[in-house]
Scaffold this motif. Structure first.
Motif, PDB file in Angstrom:
ATOM      1  N   LYS A   8       0.989  -1.095   0.115  1.00  0.00           N
ATOM      2  CA  LYS A   8      -0.010   0.200  -0.007  1.00  0.00           C
ATOM      3  C   LYS A   8       1.025   1.284   0.035  1.00  0.00           C
ATOM      4  CE  LYS A   8      -3.814   2.217   2.097  1.00  0.00           C
ATOM      5  NZ  LYS A   8      -5.030   2.013   3.204  1.00  0.00           N
ATOM      6  N   GLU A   9       1.596   1.188   0.776  1.00  0.00           N
ATOM      7  CA  GLU A   9       2.957   2.376   1.000  1.00  0.00           C
ATOM      8  C   GLU A   9       3.708   2.682  -0.806  1.00  0.00           C
ATOM      9  OE1 GLU A   9       5.794   2.090   3.840  1.00  0.00           O
ATOM     10  OE2 GLU A   9       4.017   2.704   5.422  1.00  0.00           O
ATOM     11  N   THR A  10       3.882   1.432  -1.013  1.00  0.00           N
ATOM     12  CA  THR A  10       4.447   1.593  -2.513  1.00  0.00           C
ATOM     13  C   THR A  10       3.782   1.972  -3.623  1.00  0.00           C
ATOM     14  OG1 THR A  10       5.956  -0.287  -1.789  1.00  0.00           O
ATOM     15  CG2 THR A  10       5.848   0.396  -4.170  1.00  0.00           C
ATOM     16  N   LEU A  11       2.350   1.611  -3.608  1.00  0.00           N
ATOM     17  CA  LEU A  11       1.343   1.873  -4.580  1.00  0.00           C
ATOM     18  C   LEU A  11       0.872   3.058  -4.570  1.00  0.00           C
ATOM     19  CD1 LEU A  11       0.000  -1.686  -5.543  1.00  0.00           C
ATOM     20  CD2 LEU A  11       1.751  -0.372  -6.952  1.00  0.00           C
ATOM     21  N   GLY A  12       0.615   3.465  -3.156  1.00  0.00           N
ATOM     22  CA  GLY A  12      -0.247   4.785  -3.098  1.00  0.00           C
ATOM     23  C   GLY A  12      -1.761   4.520  -3.364  1.00  0.00           C
ATOM     24  N   ASN A  13      -2.105   5.742  -4.249  1.00  0.00           N
ATOM     25  CA  ASN A  13      -3.462   5.708  -4.438  1.00  0.00           C
ATOM     26  C   ASN A  13      -3.829   4.361  -5.601  1.00  0.00           C
ATOM     27  OD1 ASN A  13      -3.953   8.083  -3.227  1.00  0.00           O
ATOM     28  ND2 ASN A  13      -3.371   9.326  -4.802  1.00  0.00           N
ATOM     29  N   ALA A  14      -2.754   4.074  -6.163  1.00  0.00           N
ATOM     30  CA  ALA A  14      -3.275   2.979  -7.034  1.00  0.00           C
ATOM     31  C   ALA A  14      -3.475   1.564  -6.357  1.00  0.00           C
ATOM     32  CB  ALA A  14      -2.171   2.514  -8.146  1.00  0.00           C
ATOM     33  N   TYR A  15      -3.387   1.496  -4.978  1.00  0.00           N
ATOM     34  CA  TYR A  15      -3.670   0.236  -4.418  1.00  0.00           C
ATOM     35  C   TYR A  15      -4.832  -0.287  -4.457  1.00  0.00           C
ATOM     36  CZ  TYR A  15      -3.412  -2.866  -0.360  1.00  0.00           C
ATOM     37  OH  TYR A  15      -3.491  -4.085   0.499  1.00  0.00           O
ATOM     38  N   GLY A  16      -5.117  -1.485  -4.580  1.00  0.00           N
ATOM     39  CA  GLY A  16      -6.550  -2.038  -4.833  1.00  0.00           C
ATOM     40  C   GLY A  16      -7.359  -1.806  -5.875  1.00  0.00           C
TER      41      GLY A  16
END
Length: 68
Positions: A8-16
């Motif tokens: 989640k920290e790596t992807l930021g807003n793209a997570y999920g």
């Protein structure tokens, strides 16, 4: 730190969110539906051919089966 938190920290807003790929989820489900249907049709044809070769053909005198 767990893997999900790290991701989640790596992807930021793209997570999920879905990644852009060749096919969308609906298209993959449609392909799965048709492949499953085709598989069952193939199994049915195999059974019909086997019954014809083993029972119907010899019963009607089309050919003879020799059992060793």
């Amino acid at each position: 730190m767990g893997e999900a938190k790290r991701r989640k920290e790596t992807l930021g807003n793209a997570y999920g969110q879905e990644k852009g790929g060749w096919l969308k989820k609906e298209q993959l489900l449609l392909i799965q539906k048709w492949v499953t249907r085709g598989t069952w049709v193939g199994i049915g044809l195999l059974v019909v051919i086997w019954l014809t070769v083993r029972f119907i053909g010899p019963g009607l005198g089309w050919w003879e089966l020799t059992v060793n």
